[in-house]
Design an enzyme around this catalytic site. Structure first.
Site, short mmCIF file in Angstrom:
data_model
loop_
_atom_site.label_atom_id
_atom_site.label_comp_id
_atom_site.label_asym_id
_atom_site.label_seq_id
_atom_site.Cartn_x
_atom_site.Cartn_y
_atom_site.Cartn_z
N HIS A 61 -0.18 0.22 76.26
CA HIS A 61 -0.24 -0.89 77.02
C HIS A 61 0.64 -2.18 76.53
O HIS A 61 0.90 -3.12 76.94
CB HIS A 61 -1.33 -1.51 77.65
N GLU A 159 -12.58 7.52 78.55
CA GLU A 159 -12.42 6.38 79.40
C GLU A 159 -12.39 6.77 81.24
O GLU A 159 -11.77 6.01 81.84
CB GLU A 159 -11.37 5.49 79.07
N ASP A 185 -10.88 1.08 81.84
CA ASP A 185 -11.01 2.24 82.47
C ASP A 185 -11.96 3.02 82.94
O ASP A 185 -12.59 3.66 83.89
CB ASP A 185 -9.83 3.20 81.76
#
Ligand code: 3PY
Ligand code: MG
Length: 270
Positions: A61, A159, A185
């Site tokens: 990310h 997750e 998540d």
């Protein structure tokens, strides 16, 4: 170890890299990570100097690719903090690229089952233990397979709903050093908003499931903590590896506070 002896930035007797991580986690201790999401070597330097046990590089990310992370990790030869890269995918080539640069570990996101966990571990080991290809490229790295394998920790993320259901089998995969929970998540997987994973107790039951599986296998439970203020909360849930501050988060907090202070000064003078 050879890679310590060859590094000219290492002072004799100082704990470095992989050993820093091991020392932090020893005897139930906590390892704290500073998180680099911006593609800047200045960030990794700041994180190391701040005293985090490991500097994490976010290729999933963050604004950096595995090639960018490899470059920064290579420049961190001989520093105190361990270097751990969150790769963008569970991929042999991407994991090999950052390990070849000398990363002390990887965090593999979105692992759903034992087969995917085995794949992640295999990417960190050479045949016959895995499928990694030989090509360490940071000066001073060990040159033997056992030494290279020994310095690498493979963390996988639970997750997703499927990952949570398979927590016991994922944690039992040999070579998994620990689990890292992604609260955002995980929240989505549980039908919550991403932020609720950090601000409520609603993922505690899921966390307890993963914690039990970690403890059954003697591996570390880790989490993206969402800030140092959250350490007591996650510590109480069994987390011992915590990513607490990110470059972008800390910078925006400091910038907001700075601007607010400047405005307050002017208000008090007028
Ligand atoms: C999550 O919260 O899902 C994460 O992966 C943190 O980056
Ligand atoms: Mg995530």
């Amino acid at each position: 170890m050879a890679y310590f002896r060859h590094s000219f930035r290492v002072k004799k007797g100082l704990v470095m890299g992989h050993e820093t991580l091991v020392a932090a986690l020893a005897n139930g201790g906590c390892a704290f990570g500073g998180w680099v999401t911006l593609n800047s070597e200045a960030m990794s330097g700041v994180m190391d100097r701040a005293g985090y046990d490991f500097v994490g590089f976010d290729c999933q990310h963050g604004t950096l690719s595995e090639a960018d992370a490899a470059h920064m990790v290579r420049r961190m030869a001989g520093v105190r903090a361990a270097t751990i890269v969150r790769v963008s995918a569970n991929n042999l080539g991407l994991i090999g690229k950052v390990l070849d640069a000398g990363a002390d570990g990887v965090i593999v996101p979105l692992v759903n089952n034992a087969e995917e966990a085995r794949q992640a571990v295999a990417s960190c080991h050479y045949p016959p233990n895995g499928s990694r290809s030989f090509g360490p490229n940071r000066p001073g790295m060990p040159t033997t397979v056992p030494e290279l394998e020994a310095k690498v920790s493979c963390f996988v993320m639970i997750e997703t709903r499927e990952g949570l259901a398979n927590a016991a089998e994922i944690c039992a995969v040999p070579g998994v050093a620990g689990i890292v929970i992604g609260p955002a998540d995980m929240s989505i997987a549980l039908g919550l908003t991403p932020v609720e994973g950090f601000t409520t107790d609603q993922i505690f039951e899921a966390l307890a499931t993963v914690r039990a599986a970690c403890e059954a296998n003697g591996i570390t439970l880790g989490i993206f903590a969402g800030g140092a203020a959250m350490v007591p909360k996650w510590y109480g849930q069994g987390a011992r590896l915590m990513i607490i501050g990110s470059d972008l988060g800390l910078l925006s907090q400091a910038a907001n506070a700075d601007m607010a202070q400047a405005k307050a000064h002017v208000t008090s003078l007028t």
